[in-house]
Design a protein around this motif. Structure first.
Motif, PDB file in Angstrom:
ATOM      1  N   ALA A  74       4.702   6.051  -0.305  1.00 55.66           N
ATOM      2  CA  ALA A  74       4.988   4.588  -0.424  1.00 55.66           C
ATOM      3  C   ALA A  74       4.462   3.970   0.917  1.00 55.66           C
ATOM      4  O   ALA A  74       4.848   4.435   2.380  1.00 55.66           O
ATOM      5  CB  ALA A  74       6.394   4.541  -0.485  1.00 55.66           C
ATOM      6  N   ASN A  75       3.704   3.245   1.043  1.00 57.61           N
ATOM      7  CA  ASN A  75       3.121   2.581   2.205  1.00 57.61           C
ATOM      8  C   ASN A  75       2.509   1.015   1.792  1.00 57.61           C
ATOM      9  O   ASN A  75       2.633   0.568   0.626  1.00 57.61           O
ATOM     10  CB  ASN A  75       2.271   3.392   3.155  1.00 57.61           C
ATOM     11  CG  ASN A  75       0.835   3.310   2.120  1.00 57.61           C
ATOM     12  OD1 ASN A  75      -0.059   2.509   2.117  1.00 57.61           O
ATOM     13  ND2 ASN A  75       0.636   4.506   1.199  1.00 57.61           N
ATOM     14  N   ALA A  76       2.313   0.245   2.897  1.00 58.49           N
ATOM     15  CA  ALA A  76       1.835  -1.146   2.532  1.00 58.49           C
ATOM     16  C   ALA A  76       0.586  -1.299   2.162  1.00 58.49           C
ATOM     17  O   ALA A  76       0.250  -2.273   1.244  1.00 58.49           O
ATOM     18  CB  ALA A  76       2.034  -2.021   4.120  1.00 58.49           C
ATOM     19  N   GLY A  77      -0.434  -0.123   2.350  1.00 63.94           N
ATOM     20  CA  GLY A  77      -1.642  -0.333   1.841  1.00 63.94           C
ATOM     21  C   GLY A  77      -2.441  -1.850   1.868  1.00 63.94           C
ATOM     22  O   GLY A  77      -2.239  -2.392   2.916  1.00 63.94           O
ATOM     23  N   HIS A  78      -2.894  -2.356   0.913  1.00 59.50           N
ATOM     24  CA  HIS A  78      -3.714  -3.524   0.938  1.00 59.50           C
ATOM     25  C   HIS A  78      -2.599  -4.804   0.859  1.00 59.50           C
ATOM     26  O   HIS A  78      -3.110  -5.686   1.303  1.00 59.50           O
ATOM     27  CB  HIS A  78      -4.518  -3.541  -0.301  1.00 59.50           C
ATOM     28  CG  HIS A  78      -3.428  -3.822  -1.618  1.00 59.50           C
ATOM     29  ND1 HIS A  78      -3.067  -2.589  -2.321  1.00 59.50           N
ATOM     30  CD2 HIS A  78      -3.479  -4.785  -2.557  1.00 59.50           C
ATOM     31  CE1 HIS A  78      -2.460  -3.009  -3.410  1.00 59.50           C
ATOM     32  NE2 HIS A  78      -2.703  -4.370  -3.412  1.00 59.50           N
ATOM     33  N   LEU A  79      -1.247  -4.499   0.654  1.00 61.01           N
ATOM     34  CA  LEU A  79      -0.381  -5.467   0.988  1.00 61.01           C
ATOM     35  C   LEU A  79       0.062  -5.936   2.161  1.00 61.01           C
ATOM     36  O   LEU A  79       0.947  -6.475   2.566  1.00 61.01           O
ATOM     37  CB  LEU A  79       1.012  -5.157   0.074  1.00 61.01           C
ATOM     38  CG  LEU A  79       0.576  -4.902  -1.391  1.00 61.01           C
ATOM     39  CD1 LEU A  79       1.851  -4.423  -2.316  1.00 61.01           C
ATOM     40  CD2 LEU A  79       0.085  -6.033  -2.223  1.00 61.01           C
ATOM     41  N   LEU A 131       8.335 -11.554   0.546  1.00 64.32           N
ATOM     42  CA  LEU A 131       8.838 -10.334   0.847  1.00 64.32           C
ATOM     43  C   LEU A 131       9.189  -9.144  -0.216  1.00 64.32           C
ATOM     44  O   LEU A 131       9.165  -8.224  -0.227  1.00 64.32           O
ATOM     45  CB  LEU A 131      10.218 -10.478   1.836  1.00 64.32           C
ATOM     46  CG  LEU A 131      11.100  -9.035   2.191  1.00 64.32           C
ATOM     47  CD1 LEU A 131      10.077  -8.433   3.413  1.00 64.32           C
ATOM     48  CD2 LEU A 131      12.310  -9.569   3.053  1.00 64.32           C
ATOM     49  N   VAL A 132       9.641 -10.039  -1.344  1.00 62.22           N
ATOM     50  CA  VAL A 132      10.232  -9.194  -2.493  1.00 62.22           C
ATOM     51  C   VAL A 132       8.876  -8.538  -2.946  1.00 62.22           C
ATOM     52  O   VAL A 132       8.851  -6.978  -3.253  1.00 62.22           O
ATOM     53  CB  VAL A 132      10.866  -9.838  -3.480  1.00 62.22           C
ATOM     54  CG1 VAL A 132      11.302  -9.074  -4.852  1.00 62.22           C
ATOM     55  CG2 VAL A 132      12.413 -10.365  -2.692  1.00 62.22           C
ATOM     56  N   PRO A 133       7.898  -9.143  -3.470  1.00 62.29           N
ATOM     57  CA  PRO A 133       6.751  -8.555  -3.886  1.00 62.29           C
ATOM     58  C   PRO A 133       5.914  -7.252  -2.965  1.00 62.29           C
ATOM     59  O   PRO A 133       5.568  -6.492  -3.164  1.00 62.29           O
ATOM     60  CB  PRO A 133       5.785  -9.721  -4.122  1.00 62.29           C
ATOM     61  CG  PRO A 133       6.754 -10.911  -4.221  1.00 62.29           C
ATOM     62  CD  PRO A 133       7.762 -10.537  -3.290  1.00 62.29           C
ATOM     63  N   PHE A 134       6.214  -7.713  -1.598  1.00 52.75           N
ATOM     64  CA  PHE A 134       5.751  -6.810  -0.730  1.00 52.75           C
ATOM     65  C   PHE A 134       6.441  -5.434  -0.732  1.00 52.75           C
ATOM     66  O   PHE A 134       5.832  -4.345  -0.761  1.00 52.75           O
ATOM     67  CB  PHE A 134       5.801  -7.434   0.685  1.00 52.75           C
ATOM     68  CG  PHE A 134       5.542  -6.512   2.058  1.00 52.75           C
ATOM     69  CD1 PHE A 134       4.355  -6.007   2.081  1.00 52.75           C
ATOM     70  CD2 PHE A 134       6.536  -6.087   3.004  1.00 52.75           C
ATOM     71  CE1 PHE A 134       3.939  -5.047   3.210  1.00 52.75           C
ATOM     72  CE2 PHE A 134       6.147  -5.137   4.102  1.00 52.75           C
ATOM     73  CZ  PHE A 134       4.751  -4.757   4.043  1.00 52.75           C
ATOM     74  N   GLY A 175       5.787  -3.801  -4.134  1.00 51.72           N
ATOM     75  CA  GLY A 175       4.497  -3.087  -3.877  1.00 51.72           C
ATOM     76  C   GLY A 175       4.365  -1.823  -3.330  1.00 51.72           C
ATOM     77  O   GLY A 175       3.714  -0.829  -3.729  1.00 51.72           O
ATOM     78  N   MET A 176       5.178  -1.892  -2.229  1.00 53.05           N
ATOM     79  CA  MET A 176       4.817  -0.832  -1.251  1.00 53.05           C
ATOM     80  C   MET A 176       5.401   0.736  -1.855  1.00 53.05           C
ATOM     81  O   MET A 176       4.844   1.726  -1.704  1.00 53.05           O
ATOM     82  CB  MET A 176       5.809  -0.884  -0.064  1.00 53.05           C
ATOM     83  CG  MET A 176       5.235  -1.768   0.918  1.00 53.05           C
ATOM     84  SD  MET A 176       6.359  -1.909   2.577  1.00 53.05           S
ATOM     85  CE  MET A 176       6.196  -0.286   3.162  1.00 53.05           C
ATOM     86  N   ILE A 185      -1.744  -8.328  -6.031  1.00 53.73           N
ATOM     87  CA  ILE A 185      -0.941  -6.962  -5.777  1.00 53.73           C
ATOM     88  C   ILE A 185      -1.348  -5.907  -6.648  1.00 53.73           C
ATOM     89  O   ILE A 185      -1.355  -4.829  -6.036  1.00 53.73           O
ATOM     90  CB  ILE A 185       0.600  -7.565  -6.420  1.00 53.73           C
ATOM     91  CG1 ILE A 185       0.950  -8.644  -5.202  1.00 53.73           C
ATOM     92  CG2 ILE A 185       1.387  -6.321  -6.339  1.00 53.73           C
ATOM     93  CD1 ILE A 185       2.387  -9.522  -5.782  1.00 53.73           C
ATOM     94  N   VAL A 186      -1.708  -5.989  -7.835  1.00 52.76           N
ATOM     95  CA  VAL A 186      -2.184  -4.867  -8.767  1.00 52.76           C
ATOM     96  C   VAL A 186      -3.689  -4.441  -8.604  1.00 52.76           C
ATOM     97  O   VAL A 186      -3.956  -3.429  -9.296  1.00 52.76           O
ATOM     98  CB  VAL A 186      -1.762  -5.132 -10.284  1.00 52.76           C
ATOM     99  CG1 VAL A 186      -0.206  -5.672 -10.248  1.00 52.76           C
ATOM    100  CG2 VAL A 186      -2.676  -6.052 -10.889  1.00 52.76           C
ATOM    101  N   HIS A 187      -4.642  -5.339  -7.793  1.00 54.29           N
ATOM    102  CA  HIS A 187      -5.965  -4.919  -8.105  1.00 54.29           C
ATOM    103  C   HIS A 187      -6.377  -3.556  -7.795  1.00 54.29           C
ATOM    104  O   HIS A 187      -7.133  -3.026  -8.330  1.00 54.29           O
ATOM    105  CB  HIS A 187      -6.839  -5.931  -7.580  1.00 54.29           C
ATOM    106  CG  HIS A 187      -7.040  -6.049  -5.918  1.00 54.29           C
ATOM    107  ND1 HIS A 187      -6.036  -6.121  -5.212  1.00 54.29           N
ATOM    108  CD2 HIS A 187      -8.118  -5.328  -5.589  1.00 54.29           C
ATOM    109  CE1 HIS A 187      -6.593  -6.112  -3.856  1.00 54.29           C
ATOM    110  NE2 HIS A 187      -7.670  -5.300  -3.975  1.00 54.29           N
ATOM    111  N   MET A 188      -5.663  -3.229  -6.559  1.00 55.83           N
ATOM    112  CA  MET A 188      -5.924  -1.650  -6.152  1.00 55.83           C
ATOM    113  C   MET A 188      -6.063  -0.686  -7.148  1.00 55.83           C
ATOM    114  O   MET A 188      -6.509   0.477  -7.200  1.00 55.83           O
ATOM    115  CB  MET A 188      -5.279  -1.241  -5.080  1.00 55.83           C
ATOM    116  CG  MET A 188      -6.080  -2.458  -3.543  1.00 55.83           C
ATOM    117  SD  MET A 188      -7.853  -2.106  -2.927  1.00 55.83           S
ATOM    118  CE  MET A 188      -7.465  -0.614  -2.152  1.00 55.83           C
ATOM    119  N   ALA A 189      -4.644  -0.665  -7.853  1.00 56.65           N
ATOM    120  CA  ALA A 189      -4.479   0.323  -8.859  1.00 56.65           C
ATOM    121  C   ALA A 189      -5.536   0.271  -9.904  1.00 56.65           C
ATOM    122  O   ALA A 189      -6.057   1.433 -10.495  1.00 56.65           O
ATOM    123  CB  ALA A 189      -3.066   0.165  -9.578  1.00 56.65           C
TER     124      ALA A 189
END
Length: 363
Positions: A123-128, A93-96, A99-100, A292-296
Motif C-alpha cells: 500500500a502506497n501513494a504511487g501516482h496518487l 482525501l477519501v479517494p487518496f 486509492g493507496m 485514479i484507476v489508469h495505472m492499473a
C-alpha cells in the motif's frame, strides 16, 4: 470575492492536464529508463517519444497545481471554510486513502508478476501523490484564503491585488519558481512525484493560482493578450534545450520555461475553451476516476501486450486502446454504483443533482 459565472476554460485545462499525464505515463513504458522509475518496460524502446515528452514534462504537473489553487478560489466563493474543508476531504482525501490501499497495489502487483518477483501487498501513494499534496496545501493555506475572503478590502488583500493585478505578478511567479529550483536543486527538474521539489513547487503554484484569480481580471486580460508571446517564448526555451543542452537546461531556465508554458496554456484556453459543452460535462466527471484507476489498466495493458511478438508501434497503439477503453468502462461502472462514487471523488448522485449539473453546464 463575488460569485461569477463558471469558468469552463479552467475545467477544460484540468481535463487536458490529466489526459496529458495519462499519455505521458503510457509513453514511459517505451523508454529505456522506464523500469528505473517502476514502470513495466518494453524490450524495444521508442526514443523519439522523448522529444514531445520532455516538452510537456516541465509544465504539465505545475499546470495542475495552478488550476487546483484556482479551483479553491472558486469553491470558496460559495462556501465557509468548514464547508470547503469537508468538501475537499470527501473529494480528495477519501479517494487518496482508498486509492493507496485498493488501487495502487494492483499495478504494483502486476509489475512484480511481470518480472517474476515475489508477490506481496504494497500500500502506497504511487501516482496518487498529487492528491496528498493538494489536500495538505488546502489545510495549510485555507486560514489565509478564508481571511482574504472575509477581508477583501483589507491591507493584505489590497497588496495581493496590487501585485498580482500587474505585470509584476508574472515576474514574481517566475522568480518564486526559479528560487525554488535554485534552492532545492532538483535532479532532474521534472522529478515531481514524492519529492521535496514536487512538494514545494506544487505549494507555490497552488498559492499563485489562487492569487492570480483573486486579484481580478488583469491576469486573464494579459494571458489572453500575450498568449502568442508566451507561446513563442516557451517554444524558444524548449528549442534551446533541444539543440544546445540535450533536453536538460539549467534549473533556472527550466523553471522559467515551465511558468511561460503555463501562462500560454491559460491564455489559449481562455480564448477558445471558456464555453459549456456536452463533451466537457462528460469529461469533467470522468477524468478524476480515470486518473485514479489508469495505472492499473495501463500496467494490465503492458502485461498483456509487451510479451507479444509485434512491432513497437503496434504495441503502443494497443496499449493506448486497452488503457483508454478499460478506464472508461471502469468509470461507467463506478458512476452507476452510488456507494463507489465517493471513493473515486464523485458525489452521490440524485436526480436533482443530475438536473442541476446539466443546467450549470448549459446542456
Amino acid at each position: 470575492m463575488s460569485v461569477n459565472n463558471r469558468r469552463y476554460d479552467i475545467d477544460w485545462l484540468r481535463v487536458i492536464a490529466i489526459w496529458l499525464l495519462l499519455i505521458y505515463h503510457i509513453a514511459i513504458g517505451f523508454q529505456p529508463w522506464g523500469l528505473l522509475i517502476g514502470f513495466i518496460q518494453n524490450d524495444q524502446s521508442m526514443p523519439s517519444l522523448w522529444v514531445p515528452m520532455t516538452m510537456l514534462n516541465v509544465w504539465r504537473i505545475p499546470l495542475l497545481f495552478f488550476v487546483s489553487g484556482m479551483g479553491v478560489f472558486f469553491a470558496l466563493r460559495k462556501r465557509s471554510w468548514k464547508q470547503l474543508l469537508i468538501e475537499r476531504t470527501k473529494r480528495i482525501l477519501v479517494p487518496f486513502l482508498f486509492g493507496m490501499v485498493a488501487i495502487v497495489p494492483i499495478h504494483v502487483l502486476l509489475i512484480m508478476k511481470y518480472y517474476e518477483q515475489p508477490v506481496s501487498y504494497v500500500a502506497n501513494a504511487g501516482h496518487l501523490w498529487f492528491l496528498g499534496n493538494i489536500f495538505s496545501y488546502v489545510l495549510l493555506l485555507l486560514p489565509l484564503f478564508y481571511f482574504l475572503k472575509k477581508h477583501e478590502d483589507g491591507r493584505l488583500s489590497n497588496v495581493i491585488k496590487k501585485i498580482f493585478g500587474s505585470p509584476f505578478g508574472f515576474l514574481i511567479a517566475i522568480a518564486l519558481m526559479v528560487a525554488e529550483a535554485l534552492i532545492v536543486k532538483p535532479i532532474p527538474f521534472e522529478l515531481y512525484a514524492q519529492t521535496l521539489h514536487g512538494y514545494v513547487l506544487g505549494f507555490l503554484a497552488f498559492f499563485l493560482g489562487f492569487c492570480f484569480v483573486y486579484s481580478g481580471s488583469y491576469f486573464w486580460d494579459k494571458v489572453l493578450h500575450w498568449r502568442w508571446i508566451f507561446l513563442a517564448a516557451g517554444l524558444g526555451l524548449y528549442l534551446y534545450r533541444y539543440f544546445e543542452s540535450n533536453m536538460v537546461a539549467p534549473n533556472y531556465l527550466m523553471a522559467t520555461e515551465s511558468c511561460i508554458w503555463v501562462f500560454s496554456a491559460f491564455g489559449f484556453a481562455y480564448k477558445h475553451l471558456n464555453k459549456p459543452s456536452k463533451a466537457l460535462s462528460y469529461m469533467s466527471q470522468a477524468v478524476y476516476p480515470v486518473y485514479i484507476v489508469h495505472m492499473a489498466f495501463l500496467y494490465g495493458a503492458y502485461y498483456l501486450i509487451f510479451p507479444l511478438n509485434l512491432s513497437v508501434g503496434l504495441k503502443l497503439v494497443l496499449v493506448i486502446l486497452l488503457t483508454t477503453v478499460g478506464c472508461f468502462l471502469c468509470y461507467e461502472l463506478i458512476k452507476r454504483i452510488n456507494f463507489l462514487r465517493p471513493l473515486f471523488g464523485l458525489k452521490i448522485e440524485t436526480k436533482q443533482t443530475h438536473t442541476t449539473t446539466e443546467k450549470a453546464l448549459g446542456v
